[in-house]
Write a protein that holds these residues in place. Structure first.
Motif, short mmCIF file in Angstrom:
data_model
loop_
_atom_site.label_atom_id
_atom_site.label_comp_id
_atom_site.label_asym_id
_atom_site.label_seq_id
_atom_site.Cartn_x
_atom_site.Cartn_y
_atom_site.Cartn_z
N PHE A 107 0.83 -1.21 0.00
CA PHE A 107 0.00 0.00 0.00
C PHE A 107 0.87 1.26 0.00
CE2 PHE A 107 -3.58 -2.66 1.63
CZ PHE A 107 -4.52 -2.27 0.70
N ALA A 108 2.01 1.21 0.66
CA ALA A 108 2.84 2.40 0.80
C ALA A 108 3.70 2.69 -0.42
CB ALA A 108 3.72 2.26 2.04
N ARG A 109 4.19 1.66 -1.11
CA ARG A 109 5.22 1.87 -2.14
C ARG A 109 4.77 1.57 -3.55
NH1 ARG A 109 8.62 4.99 0.39
NH2 ARG A 109 9.61 4.90 -1.68
N TYR A 110 3.61 0.94 -3.76
CA TYR A 110 3.22 0.53 -5.10
C TYR A 110 1.80 0.97 -5.41
CZ TYR A 110 7.35 -2.42 -4.66
OH TYR A 110 8.63 -2.86 -4.45
N PHE A 111 1.51 1.06 -6.70
CA PHE A 111 0.16 1.37 -7.17
C PHE A 111 -0.42 0.13 -7.85
CE2 PHE A 111 2.30 5.47 -7.01
CZ PHE A 111 1.36 6.25 -6.37
N PHE A 112 -1.67 -0.15 -7.55
CA PHE A 112 -2.36 -1.29 -8.15
C PHE A 112 -3.85 -0.99 -8.22
CE2 PHE A 112 -1.63 -2.02 -3.63
CZ PHE A 112 -2.91 -2.26 -3.15
N PRO A 113 -4.59 -1.64 -9.09
CA PRO A 113 -6.02 -1.36 -9.25
C PRO A 113 -6.78 -1.58 -7.95
CG PRO A 113 -5.22 -2.69 -11.07
CD PRO A 113 -4.10 -2.63 -10.07
N GLY A 114 -7.62 -0.62 -7.59
CA GLY A 114 -8.43 -0.73 -6.38
C GLY A 114 -7.69 -0.41 -5.11
N LYS A 115 -6.50 0.17 -5.21
CA LYS A 115 -5.71 0.46 -4.03
C LYS A 115 -6.43 1.42 -3.08
CE LYS A 115 -1.47 2.84 -2.57
NZ LYS A 115 -0.21 3.48 -2.99
N GLY A 116 -6.95 2.53 -3.62
CA GLY A 116 -7.62 3.51 -2.76
C GLY A 116 -8.85 2.95 -2.09
N LEU A 117 -9.64 2.16 -2.83
CA LEU A 117 -10.88 1.60 -2.27
C LEU A 117 -10.58 0.58 -1.18
CD1 LEU A 117 -13.96 1.44 -2.45
CD2 LEU A 117 -13.68 -0.36 -4.18
N THR A 118 -9.63 -0.32 -1.43
CA THR A 118 -9.33 -1.34 -0.43
C THR A 118 -8.70 -0.73 0.81
OG1 THR A 118 -7.23 -1.74 -1.59
CG2 THR A 118 -9.07 -3.20 -2.10
N PHE A 119 -7.84 0.29 0.62
CA PHE A 119 -7.22 0.93 1.78
C PHE A 119 -8.27 1.67 2.61
CE2 PHE A 119 -4.62 4.14 4.00
CZ PHE A 119 -3.68 3.31 4.57
N MET A 120 -9.21 2.32 1.94
CA MET A 120 -10.28 3.01 2.65
C MET A 120 -11.15 2.02 3.42
SD MET A 120 -11.52 5.95 3.37
CE MET A 120 -10.68 6.96 2.15
N PHE A 121 -11.39 0.86 2.82
CA PHE A 121 -12.17 -0.18 3.51
C PHE A 121 -11.45 -0.64 4.76
CE2 PHE A 121 -12.92 -4.71 4.24
CZ PHE A 121 -14.29 -4.70 4.47
N LEU A 122 -10.13 -0.82 4.67
CA LEU A 122 -9.36 -1.25 5.83
C LEU A 122 -9.40 -0.22 6.94
CD1 LEU A 122 -6.19 -2.83 4.18
CD2 LEU A 122 -7.85 -4.02 5.61
N ILE A 123 -9.31 1.05 6.57
CA ILE A 123 -9.28 2.11 7.57
C ILE A 123 -10.64 2.29 8.24
CG2 ILE A 123 -8.83 4.56 7.96
CD1 ILE A 123 -6.39 2.77 7.29
#
Length: 288
Positions: A107-123
């Motif tokens: 999450f911190a160093r790479y970009f991948f599809p759905g990164k923002g959505l999955t990180f928001m879900f985790l938070i």
């Protein structure tokens, strides 16, 4: 001077209850409730410790006029539940580090599809009240045959602490200098090699701190432990302590003994990892 005052105040509020429970566990009830006696007027008494670990009743409660309700059978479950909680919490800590550190690095160093959505879900997932999840989690684990087992409790505790682990470690990985990872690319390191050879060694103090939090969160969790645990063979210490505290007639000395015994694993873990975590963080700050 003001710094020492506030440090002493914090120590009083954090360490005071531990010291009081230790003293209360070694002082008989007849001394605790007698204003005319000092705490150590009759010396230290370890009969409640003996009862918890061996089942031998304290002499003062073997008399005919003694109230048997003051000696709760739930206290005899403390040693076994202590082992259960230690196994569950250590397993949860290990799984959080095993899955949380690589996920945080991605999450911190790479970009991948759905990164923002999955990180928001985790938070946002920890914001859901635990009481709203008890029934669906119980049904899901029941269908998997994991209710009443340590494995089911470990999975739930890991899932509860994982968002925090990923959030904290992702912040740490994001603050690492980009030059380190650019040099790794020039040296033809793969993403896995970059994580294991560069990011992981530098983040050990932070991983230790977040792992300690995961242990504390699992060790003290009550609601899911109560619902998912089975008999005394798998019951965590938080459930046993709640059952012990519900007895309004329970001996204060026995209750304090159980409380202090329940605190011991966290104290041991803090002593073991605290020096490593603090020294690592301070050395990292000096190098920066």
């Amino acid at each position: 001077m003001l710094t020492f005052f506030f440090a002493a105040l914090i120590l009083l509020f954090t360490g005071g209850p531990v010291i009081l429970s230790l003293i209360g566990s070694m002082v008989p009830d007849r001394v605790l409730f007698d204003d005319g006696k000092g705490l150590f007027s009759e010396g230290l008494n370890f009969e409640t410790y003996r009862y918890i670990f061996t089942g031998q009743l304290p002499d003062s409660y073997s008399a005919e006029n003694a109230n048997p309700a003051m000696i709760s059978d739930a206290a005899r479950q403390v040693p076994r539940s202590l082992l259960n909680s230690s196994i569950v919490a250590l397993s949860s800590m290990a799984l959080n580090i095993l899955f949380g550190a690589p996920a945080a690095f991605a999450f911190a160093r790479y970009f991948f599809p759905g990164k923002g959505l999955t990180f928001m879900f985790l938070i946002l997932s920890p914001l859901v009240p635990s009481v709203a999840l008890v029934t669906p989690v119980y049904i899901m684990l029941q269908s998997l045959g994991l209710t009443g087992t340590q494995a089911g409790i470990i999975l739930v505790h890991t899932a509860k602490a994982l968002p925090f682990t990923i959030l904290i470690l992702s912040v740490f990985f994001r603050k690492m200098p980009n030059e380190l990872f650019e040099a790794a690319v020039l040296d033809h390191c793969s993403r896995f090699q970059t994580f294991f050879r560069i990011a992981l060694p530098l983040s050990l103090p932070s991983i230790g701190a977040t792992g300690l939090f995961a242990f504390m969160l699992s060790y003290s969790e009550y609601m899911f432990s109560m619902v998912l645990s089975g008999d005394a063979a798998t019951r965590p210490v938080s459930v046993v302590m709640a059952a012990l505290a519900r007895n309004t007639d329970v001996s204060w000395s026995l209750l304090n003994t159980a409380i202090f015994i329940a605190i011991v694993p966290t104290l041991v873990l803090v002593v073991l990892v605290w020096r490593f975590v603090v020294e690592g963080l301070l050395s990292g700050a000096v190098k920066g």
